[in-house]
Design a protein around this motif. Structure first.
Motif, PDB file in Angstrom:
ATOM      1  N   UNK A   6       0.870  -1.198  -0.036  1.00  0.00           N
ATOM      2  CA  UNK A   6      -0.088   0.117   0.139  1.00  0.00           C
ATOM      3  C   UNK A   6       0.843   1.233   0.009  1.00  0.00           C
ATOM      4  N   UNK A   7       0.352   2.424   0.055  1.00  0.00           N
ATOM      5  CA  UNK A   7       1.026   3.499  -0.043  1.00  0.00           C
ATOM      6  C   UNK A   7       1.870   3.755   1.097  1.00  0.00           C
ATOM      7  N   UNK A   8       2.938   4.022   1.167  1.00  0.00           N
ATOM      8  CA  UNK A   8       3.790   4.318   2.503  1.00  0.00           C
ATOM      9  C   UNK A   8       3.469   5.079   3.356  1.00  0.00           C
ATOM     10  N   UNK A   9       3.506   4.893   4.813  1.00  0.00           N
ATOM     11  CA  UNK A   9       3.271   6.063   5.701  1.00  0.00           C
ATOM     12  C   UNK A   9       4.289   6.750   6.265  1.00  0.00           C
ATOM     13  N   UNK A  10       4.988   5.892   6.849  1.00  0.00           N
ATOM     14  CA  UNK A  10       6.406   6.168   7.159  1.00  0.00           C
ATOM     15  C   UNK A  10       7.593   5.102   7.276  1.00  0.00           C
ATOM     16  N   UNK A  11       8.628   5.667   7.389  1.00  0.00           N
ATOM     17  CA  UNK A  11       9.957   4.636   6.941  1.00  0.00           C
ATOM     18  C   UNK A  11      10.771   4.259   8.393  1.00  0.00           C
ATOM     19  N   UNK A  12      11.199   3.032   8.708  1.00  0.00           N
ATOM     20  CA  UNK A  12      12.130   2.789   9.809  1.00  0.00           C
ATOM     21  C   UNK A  12      13.188   1.893   9.138  1.00  0.00           C
ATOM     22  N   UNK A  13      14.288   2.396   9.363  1.00  0.00           N
ATOM     23  CA  UNK A  13      15.443   1.660   8.828  1.00  0.00           C
ATOM     24  C   UNK A  13      15.266   1.071   7.502  1.00  0.00           C
ATOM     25  N   UNK A  14      14.666   1.830   6.615  1.00  0.00           N
ATOM     26  CA  UNK A  14      14.671   1.415   5.182  1.00  0.00           C
ATOM     27  C   UNK A  14      13.354   0.685   4.841  1.00  0.00           C
ATOM     28  N   UNK A  15      12.494   0.215   6.015  1.00  0.00           N
ATOM     29  CA  UNK A  15      11.322  -0.390   5.724  1.00  0.00           C
ATOM     30  C   UNK A  15      10.209   0.399   5.657  1.00  0.00           C
ATOM     31  N   UNK A  16       9.305   0.469   4.744  1.00  0.00           N
ATOM     32  CA  UNK A  16       8.137   1.338   4.700  1.00  0.00           C
ATOM     33  C   UNK A  16       7.063   0.724   5.109  1.00  0.00           C
ATOM     34  N   UNK A  17       6.214   1.413   6.184  1.00  0.00           N
ATOM     35  CA  UNK A  17       5.128   0.803   6.698  1.00  0.00           C
ATOM     36  C   UNK A  17       3.901   1.534   5.832  1.00  0.00           C
ATOM     37  N   UNK A  18       3.127   0.761   5.418  1.00  0.00           N
ATOM     38  CA  UNK A  18       1.945   1.009   4.571  1.00  0.00           C
ATOM     39  C   UNK A  18       1.078   1.530   5.478  1.00  0.00           C
ATOM     40  N   UNK A  19       0.096   2.655   4.736  1.00  0.00           N
ATOM     41  CA  UNK A  19      -1.125   2.970   5.725  1.00  0.00           C
ATOM     42  C   UNK A  19      -2.129   1.675   5.625  1.00  0.00           C
ATOM     43  N   UNK A  20      -2.221   1.026   4.585  1.00  0.00           N
ATOM     44  CA  UNK A  20      -3.138  -0.040   4.614  1.00  0.00           C
ATOM     45  C   UNK A  20      -3.009  -1.281   5.855  1.00  0.00           C
ATOM     46  N   UNK A  21      -1.646  -1.102   5.810  1.00  0.00           N
ATOM     47  CA  UNK A  21      -1.002  -2.179   6.857  1.00  0.00           C
ATOM     48  C   UNK A  21      -1.471  -1.772   8.433  1.00  0.00           C
ATOM     49  N   UNK A  22      -1.361  -0.583   8.547  1.00  0.00           N
ATOM     50  CA  UNK A  22      -1.611  -0.022   9.711  1.00  0.00           C
ATOM     51  C   UNK A  22      -3.139   0.116  10.212  1.00  0.00           C
ATOM     52  N   UNK A  23      -3.754   0.220   8.988  1.00  0.00           N
ATOM     53  CA  UNK A  23      -5.079   0.234   9.218  1.00  0.00           C
ATOM     54  C   UNK A  23      -5.951  -1.257   9.540  1.00  0.00           C
TER      55      UNK A  23
END
Lengths: 199, 252
Positions: B86-103
């Motif tokens: 999904x669309x990236x929300x933020x990045x930690x250590x090069x790993x993108x967290x997706x908005x959909x995943x957080x939802x």
């Protein structure tokens, strides 16, 4: 090993309930007036055995013993495990109401498979075969449960695939411990009350 | 110790007929579990919180019941945002967290906690004896109810036997560690528990036969519907209908 509420898709929940329902129906048909007390009290014993926490490195894991349940109860493992899980849900809110079907299946299906696969090895006259059979029984019962656990997660959505892989991998040390515990437990039962395993 | 600390109390929720509580626990839990959007679970969360508040349970105990489910939720929060496309929300250590995943993680967390709260308010507020009798009146399979009540009866007995075995081991200076000796000791302990359970089962069966047991279990409990129960049926049905009403299609 419980799948929490709220995760699984409707399809996976339905498949879990269907499998658990079928297993419970068969198990209940095999329970008669004479075996009722035995099934109920052994179910209580397995509930209590799951309170036993054994140390594993820095963490600790609780015993599952579903392989042993299968060896002792056969198809009755389905209603017995269902009952024990229902009590855990009511007493501690481990697992829950909607996932009771999936959780029963993932514990009881390996138990029944173990019953048919390892019954012969455990009752054999060759000590080495007994030891090997009981280790594989404990190892395999938890392993198959972990695989069903992972499959249920993975079937819910692609997003859960990684989580499923991690969960299955995390259970490998538990499988080894369950294998060892099953070996010692069966050695103990064979010395103290061999009739228990011969039924 | 196993205890039914939430069951033997008195409140408006504790006085609801167990059959009503069991039926609505099933309906509301399944409706929550099966919904694929935020609206219905949030409404259910409100309803569940209200029921817990009305049942006057000690808040600390209720919070403790929420711990196991949220440990698994924590694990999902650590994994899902990074594995869901999904669309990236933020990045930690090069790993993108997706908005959909957080939802998705948020939705699952709300649903899981809601269902546990329903369980606490509607099911843990009755003893397992009441639960079994309610299930019997609701035409659950008779043998399954019998098995549940038998298990419930002996869980406490076997737990005290287990504590006794642990005490005996401690007297002999048993100190658990990650070694073969520990696993062997616990296995023998579990084995002894099974041997005792088995011989107890034989005695219990004989005693049951002496009293004329022939496979039929008689539930003597009689529940009586009061006016207040009808009011509760109304309120809970309303909630259930509202949940179905706001249920917007869209399972993941």
């Amino acid at each position: 090993m419980h799948i929490s509420e709220g995760i699984l898709s409707p399809t996976v929940l339905a498949v879990g309930w269907a499998a658990a329902g079928a297993g419970i129906a068969i198990g209940i048909r095999k329970l008669d007036a004479d075996s009722m007390a035995r099934a109920g009290i052994l179910s209580a014993a397995f509930f209590v055995a799951s309170l036993i926490h054994v140390p594993m490195g820095f963490a600790s894991v609780h015993l599952i013993l579903n392989g042993l349940v299968g060896l002792l109860l056969g198809w009755a493992a389905f209603p017995a495990i269902f009952t024990a899980l229902a009590l855990q849900a009511v007493f501690f809110q481990f697992g829950g109401l909607t996932t009771l079907g999936v959780n029963t299946t993932l514990m009881a299906l390996p138990a029944v498979v173990c019953h048919y696969a390892f019954k012969g090895a455990v009752r054999s006259q060759k000590p080495r075969l007994v030891i090997a059979g009981s280790f594989v029984c404990g190892f395999f019962a938890v392993g198959l449960a972990a695989i069903i656990f992972g499959a249920a997660l993975a079937a819910t959505g692609e997003a859960f695939f990684q989580a499923a892989v991690i969960t299955v991998a995390a259970h490998v040390p538990v499988m080894v411990i369950e294998g060892l515990v099953t070996v010692f437990c069966i050695q103990f039962l064979l010395r103290v009350d061999p009739a228990m395993l011969s039924k | 110790m196993i205890s039914e600390e939430l069951a033997f109390r008195d409140s408006a929720v504790h006085r609801i007929d167990p059959r009503v509580r069991l039926v609505f626990a099933l309906l509301l839990c399944f409706a929550t579990a099966l919904s694929g959007s935020f609206a219905a679970p949030l409404l259910a969360l409100g309803c569940a919180t209200g029921l817990v508040a009305l049942s006057c349970l000690p808040l600390f105990t209720v919070a403790r019941r929420l711990v196991p489910v949220n440990i698994f939720m924590l694990f999902l929060w650590l994994v899902l945002p990074f594995t869901h496309f999904g669309e990236p929300a933020f990045k930690i250590m090069g790993l993108a967290a997706s908005k959909q995943g957080i939802e998705l993680a948020a939705l699952v967390t709300i649903k899981a906690n809601t269902i546990v709260l329903f369980m606490v308010a509607l099911v843990s507020t009755m003893s397992v004896a009441a639960l079994g009798h309610a299930a019997h009146r609701l035409y659950f399979p008779e043998k399954l109810v019998h098995l549940l009540l038998l298990t419930y009866r002996y869980v406490f007995v076997l737990e005290s036997e287990y504590r006794q075995l642990v005490r005996a081991a401690k007297m002999r200076s048993f100190a658990p560690a990650s070694n073969l000796h520990t696993y062997k000791t616990y296995s023998y302990l579990a084995g002894m528990l099974l041997v005792r359970a088995h011989s107890r089962a034989r005695r219990v069966h004989q005693a049951m036969v002496c009293r004329g047991f022939s496979g039929v279990y008689h539930c003597l409990d009689s529940f009586a519907f009061r006016k207040a129960d009808w009011v509760w049926v109304g309120i809970l049905s309303l909630f259930f209908m509202a949940m179905i009403g706001v249920w917007i299609e869209g399972p993941y």
